[in-house]
Design an enzyme around this catalytic site. Structure first.
Site, short mmCIF file in Angstrom:
data_model
loop_
_atom_site.label_atom_id
_atom_site.label_comp_id
_atom_site.label_asym_id
_atom_site.label_seq_id
_atom_site.Cartn_x
_atom_site.Cartn_y
_atom_site.Cartn_z
N ARG A 34 -24.29 -7.15 5.18
CA ARG A 34 -24.69 -5.86 5.36
C ARG A 34 -25.04 -5.39 3.77
O ARG A 34 -24.17 -5.32 3.17
CB ARG A 34 -24.20 -5.06 6.32
CG ARG A 34 -24.42 -5.37 7.69
CD ARG A 34 -23.79 -4.16 8.79
NE ARG A 34 -22.58 -4.27 8.43
CZ ARG A 34 -21.91 -3.19 7.85
NH1 ARG A 34 -22.49 -2.26 7.31
NH2 ARG A 34 -20.50 -3.34 7.78
N TYR A 52 -29.97 -11.80 7.19
CA TYR A 52 -28.65 -11.58 7.53
C TYR A 52 -28.45 -10.76 8.89
O TYR A 52 -28.93 -9.71 9.03
CB TYR A 52 -27.58 -10.96 6.54
CG TYR A 52 -26.21 -10.89 6.99
CD1 TYR A 52 -25.40 -11.98 7.46
CD2 TYR A 52 -25.87 -9.59 7.29
CE1 TYR A 52 -24.05 -11.60 8.02
CE2 TYR A 52 -24.70 -9.10 7.75
CZ TYR A 52 -23.72 -10.30 8.11
OH TYR A 52 -22.53 -9.99 8.57
N LYS A 112 -26.74 -3.26 14.89
CA LYS A 112 -26.25 -1.82 14.30
C LYS A 112 -27.45 -0.83 14.09
O LYS A 112 -27.46 0.22 13.99
CB LYS A 112 -25.74 -2.29 12.73
CG LYS A 112 -24.83 -3.56 12.68
CD LYS A 112 -23.60 -2.77 13.28
CE LYS A 112 -22.53 -4.05 13.47
NZ LYS A 112 -21.03 -3.68 13.73
N HIS A 117 -18.95 2.13 17.17
CA HIS A 117 -18.44 0.55 16.69
C HIS A 117 -17.15 0.15 17.33
O HIS A 117 -16.18 0.27 16.64
CB HIS A 117 -18.38 0.89 14.91
CG HIS A 117 -18.41 -0.43 14.47
ND1 HIS A 117 -17.89 -0.63 13.16
CD2 HIS A 117 -18.69 -1.64 14.84
CE1 HIS A 117 -18.09 -1.90 12.85
NE2 HIS A 117 -18.41 -2.39 13.72
N SER A 154 -15.53 -2.79 10.07
CA SER A 154 -16.26 -4.23 9.99
C SER A 154 -14.89 -5.08 9.37
O SER A 154 -14.43 -4.72 8.42
CB SER A 154 -17.59 -4.35 9.15
OG SER A 154 -18.39 -3.44 9.59
N CYS A 203 -12.18 -5.90 10.64
CA CYS A 203 -10.91 -5.28 10.63
C CYS A 203 -10.02 -5.40 12.10
O CYS A 203 -9.25 -4.90 12.49
CB CYS A 203 -10.68 -3.83 10.21
SG CYS A 203 -11.11 -3.55 8.67
N ASP A 228 -17.81 -5.19 19.62
CA ASP A 228 -18.40 -4.68 18.69
C ASP A 228 -18.95 -3.44 18.70
O ASP A 228 -19.00 -2.47 17.99
CB ASP A 228 -19.21 -5.67 17.78
CG ASP A 228 -19.77 -5.15 16.35
OD1 ASP A 228 -18.77 -5.02 15.62
OD2 ASP A 228 -21.11 -4.94 16.15
N ARG A 261 -20.07 -16.16 9.61
CA ARG A 261 -20.24 -15.44 11.08
C ARG A 261 -20.40 -16.81 12.12
O ARG A 261 -21.13 -17.84 11.94
CB ARG A 261 -21.14 -14.84 11.27
CG ARG A 261 -20.87 -13.40 10.43
CD ARG A 261 -20.28 -12.26 11.16
NE ARG A 261 -19.78 -11.24 10.24
CZ ARG A 261 -19.30 -10.18 10.60
NH1 ARG A 261 -19.21 -10.10 11.89
NH2 ARG A 261 -18.80 -9.18 9.75
N1 LIG Z 1 -2.99 -9.56 9.69
C1 LIG Z 1 -3.93 -9.35 10.77
N2 LIG Z 1 -5.34 -9.81 10.37
C2 LIG Z 1 -6.18 -9.75 11.50
C3 LIG Z 1 -5.57 -9.30 12.60
N3 LIG Z 1 -6.71 -9.11 13.43
C4 LIG Z 1 -7.67 -9.45 12.93
N4 LIG Z 1 -7.43 -9.83 11.68
C5 LIG Z 1 -8.26 -10.64 10.63
O1 LIG Z 1 -9.40 -9.69 10.38
C6 LIG Z 1 -10.50 -10.47 9.94
C7 LIG Z 1 -11.78 -9.86 10.90
O2 LIG Z 1 -11.55 -9.81 12.33
P1 LIG Z 1 -12.40 -9.52 13.56
O3 LIG Z 1 -11.73 -9.37 14.73
O4 LIG Z 1 -13.49 -10.49 13.14
O5 LIG Z 1 -13.12 -8.27 12.96
P2 LIG Z 1 -14.28 -7.26 13.60
O6 LIG Z 1 -13.73 -5.89 13.80
O7 LIG Z 1 -14.51 -7.78 14.87
O8 LIG Z 1 -15.35 -7.31 12.72
P3 LIG Z 1 -17.22 -7.17 12.56
O9 LIG Z 1 -17.52 -8.08 13.42
O10 LIG Z 1 -17.20 -7.09 11.13
O11 LIG Z 1 -17.21 -5.60 13.25
C8 LIG Z 1 -10.37 -11.72 10.42
O12 LIG Z 1 -10.16 -12.56 9.33
C9 LIG Z 1 -8.84 -11.84 11.15
O13 LIG Z 1 -8.25 -13.01 11.12
C10 LIG Z 1 -4.37 -8.79 13.01
O14 LIG Z 1 -3.78 -8.32 13.88
N5 LIG Z 1 -3.40 -8.99 11.85
O1 LIG Z 2 -23.28 -6.08 11.50
C1 LIG Z 2 -22.95 -7.45 11.12
O2 LIG Z 2 -23.40 -7.92 10.38
C2 LIG Z 2 -21.78 -7.52 11.39
C3 LIG Z 2 -20.96 -6.78 12.03
O3 LIG Z 2 -20.48 -6.75 13.14
C4 LIG Z 2 -20.24 -5.57 11.18
O4 LIG Z 2 -20.65 -5.66 9.82
O5 LIG Z 2 -19.59 -4.77 11.59
MN LIG Z 3 -19.10 -4.69 13.52
#
Ligand SMILES: Nc1nc2c(ncn2[C@@H]2O[C@H](COP(=O)(O)OP(=O)(O)OP(=O)(O)O)[C@@H](O)[C@H]2O)c(=O)[nH]1
Ligand SMILES: O=C([O-])CC(=O)C(=O)O
Ligand SMILES: [Mn+2]
Length: 624
Positions: A94, A234, A243, A263, A285, A287, A310, A403
């Protein structure tokens, strides 16, 4: 031919004048406003062809075949219903600095958004869109966020010159002929979403694998409920239902109509006593939302099922509780870090095929791989830029924001309530960020206003999900910093109003979690908490709090588990490590206070006084 860009909510009123109004234009739809809008966009962007998407399997096959032929997609030999895309190296995330909220009054965009006068922005973009689809197909993607049988279906139509976007929209939204028929029957209003990659093709010019433009604009017009996106292919910039609509535009609708567009993941938690609780969680994002949403519990008797990873839309039910539903139809998850040991349910989901992978590595036997999928990397890969890669390379094989895009229906732990148009009643809201120091593993808010304060001051290190530097701590209120479609101070006020509308005992309880605290005073050691499946232990404490069974001690920042209140049976985390994960450190918080103060000072008089009061309470508790 000239085009007026004057549009009203959900419908188009623009007229074309001059050389033959497209009287000869084909009839694409019996929806008058949509027909007229398509005609205008065709006249402006001059695509070679128009295709109205029906969402069928045959169409998916045709789209992906074409994308393979043009080199955008590579069919995976090891998983032939899935595909790999390699984006332009400059179009991987983004673009927050190119994202605008073009409200009429700049004050309505607030201090956290980029703003430009809507007419000026339309002028700039109309020039860019002029002829921008030449040599390409314009895809008409009628879609609905949420369900078609919702009380008020939330329609959108994306006009895009990217087949990759059309194919991805089929995974991420309910789209196609059924949606169009319903739009036509009701002559319903819809959010017009215009997207162009901004790379017209001259006669005979061959295409590139990932068309895009150096100049990018991601623009929301909140009053008109309209989205114009230019220059990027993207996900978050181009799949406009996600979003741009379901958060930025929907947050404005939600403000006006008394609900919340957030979110947030949604999960269903069942305890060994068969108590069911639905939890929503907002983490910035990259996290951990996808991971928590489909967590595989490590302690016996507990079940986690997924409803969303999400985006959550929360509305009051007749029972006075907040009910959440997921408006999406697919998962667009971060690949790196997703593996059989960290997120087996995501692995099972993508193992069923029908997925698009972007910017991950390719194995020699035609499968995908990324950092964290397996402990040992394969001996040879083709990396996300298409170059040879071996484990001794000094760069990752996959882009950190690579992704997977996959149907949510393939998730083996999808909760049956996902299909309930009413959604689910939320018992707890978790806010969470990525902080090396300061923020305890889990803290319970004293009440709703304190919970809103926790959300409003949420902070996190930046990640690769957006362009720019990573690892920089910033405030990311409610994990919505890049997604609030209006003034963030007003948004906090709206959250507080939601609390005032409800009986306090019907509101979700609010918690603040941090899976990312690290060892060492500077937070430069390893993670204190094992995370992933072990996060069930924190969810268990949350449920036990809701059920009045678990102990907590009051601290200046909120209620944290007492020693032993978190079940660590079978977990190899020494006592002092646990204590460090849960510690409320006055020195760390003393450094935090001025940051929160500065954050609040960026707001004018739209910052609710209740939040200033909360800050003073925190200050007094810390120094008292
Ligand atoms: N250390 C640690 N890392 C974590 C944990 N949960 C997720 N991660 C790491 O954080 C990164 C992103 O996690 P996602 O669950 O894909 O994040 P999201 O919040 O769904 O992200 P968006 O799709 O961008 O909104 C990955 O590399 C995971 O491995 C956790 O409990 N501990
Ligand atoms: O919007 C995207 O490209 C992926 C996503 O979930 C974020 O960035 O929070
Ligand atoms: Mn997101």
């Amino acid at each position: 031919m000239s085009i007026t860009a004057d549009r009203t909510t959900g419908t188009t009123t623009g007229t074309t004048t001059g050389t033959g109004r497209a009287s000869a234009a084909p009839r694409w739809t019996t929806h008058e406003a949509l027909q007229q809008w398509i005609e205008e966009v065709v006249a402006l962007t001059t695509p070679d062809r128009v295709h109205v998407c029906d969402g069928s399997d045959a169409e998916w096959t045709r789209l992906t075949d074409e994308l393979v032929a043009t080199g955008t997609l590579l069919r995976l030999d090891a998983a032939p219903t899935s595909f790999l895309a390699r984006s332009d190296p400059d179009d991987v995330a983004r673009v927050e600095d190119r994202t605008f909220i073009c409200s009429r009054d700049p004050r309505d965009a607030g201090p956290t958004n980029n703003w430009l006068d809507p007419d000026e922005m339309k002028g700039i973009l109309t020039e860019l869109y002029d002829g921008s689809m030449r040599g390409r197909t314009l895809y008409v993607v009628p879609f609905v966020m949420g369900r078609l049988d919702a009380e008020h279906p939330m329609f959108g139509v994306e006009l895009t010159d990217s087949a990759y976007v059309a194919a991805s929209m089929r995974i991420m939204t309910r789209m196609g002929a059924t949606v169009l028929r319903e739009l036509e029957r009701a002559q319903a209003s819809f959010v017009p979403c215009l997207h162009s990659v901004g790379m017209p093709l001259a006669d005979g010019q061959s295409d590139v694998a990932w068309p895009s433009n150096e100049t990018k604009y991601i623009v929301q017009f909140p009053e008109e409920r309209m989205i114009w996106s230019y220059g990027s292919g993207y996900g978050g910039n181009a799949l406009l239902g996600k979003k741009c609509y379901a958060l930025r535009i929907a947050s404005v609708m939600a403000r006006d109509e008394g609900w919340l567009a957030e979110h947030m993941l949604i999960l269903k938690l069942t305890s060994p006593q068969q108590e069911v609780h639905y939890v929503a969680a907002a983490f910035p994002s990259a996290c951990g939302k996808t991971n928590l949403a489909m967590l595989e519990p490590t302690i016996p008797g507990w079940t986690v099922e997924t409803l969303g990873d999400d985006i959550a839309w929360l509305r009051f039910g007749e029972d006075g509780r907040l009910w959440a539903s997921n408006p999406e139809f697919g998962l667009f998850g971060v690949a790196p870090g997703t593996g059989w040991d960290t997120n087996p349910n995501a692995m099972r989901t993508i193992a069923k095929g029908n997925s698009l992978f972007t910017n991950v590595a390719l194995t020699d036997d035609g499968d995908v791989w990324w950092e964290g999928m397996t402990e040992e990397p394969p001996a040879h890969l083709v990396d996300w830029r298409g170059e040879d890669w071996t484990p001794d390379a000094d760069r990752p094989s996959s882009h950190p924001n690579s992704r997977f895009c996959t149907p949510i229906s393939q998730c083996p732990v999808l909760a049956p309530e996902y299909d309930d148009p009413r959604g689910v009643p939320i018992s707890a809201i978790l806010f969470g960020g990525r902080r090396r120091t300061t923020i305890p593993l889990v803290t319970e808010a004293r009440d709703w206003a304190h919970g809103v304060f926790m959300g409003a001051t949420l902070s996190s290190e930046t990640t690769a999900a957006a362009t720019g530097r990573t690892g920089v701590v910033r405030r990311d209120p409610m994990a919505m910093l890049p997604f609030i479609g209006y003034d963030a101070g007003d948004y906090f006020g709206h959250w507080l109003d939601v609390g005032k509308q409800a009986d306090a005992d019907r509101l979700p309880k609010v918690f603040y979690v941090n899976w990312f605290r690290r060892e060492g005073a500077a937070g430069d050691g390893g993670f204190l908490w094992p995370g992933f499946g072990e996060n069930i232990r924190v969810l268990k404490w949350v449920v036990d709090r809701l059920e009045g069974r678990a102990a907590a001690k009051d601290t200046p920042v909120g209620r944290v588990p007492t020693y032993g209140a978190i079940d660590t049976t079978g977990l190899d985390v020494p006592e002092e490590r646990m204590a460090a994960a849960l510690r409320v450190d006055r020195d760390e918080w003393a450094r935090e206070l001025p940051q929160i103060q500065r954050w609040f000072d960026t707001f004018g008089d739209t910052l609710p006084s209740m939040l200033r009061d909360e800050l003073e309470t925190l200050r007094a508790r810390l120094t008292g």
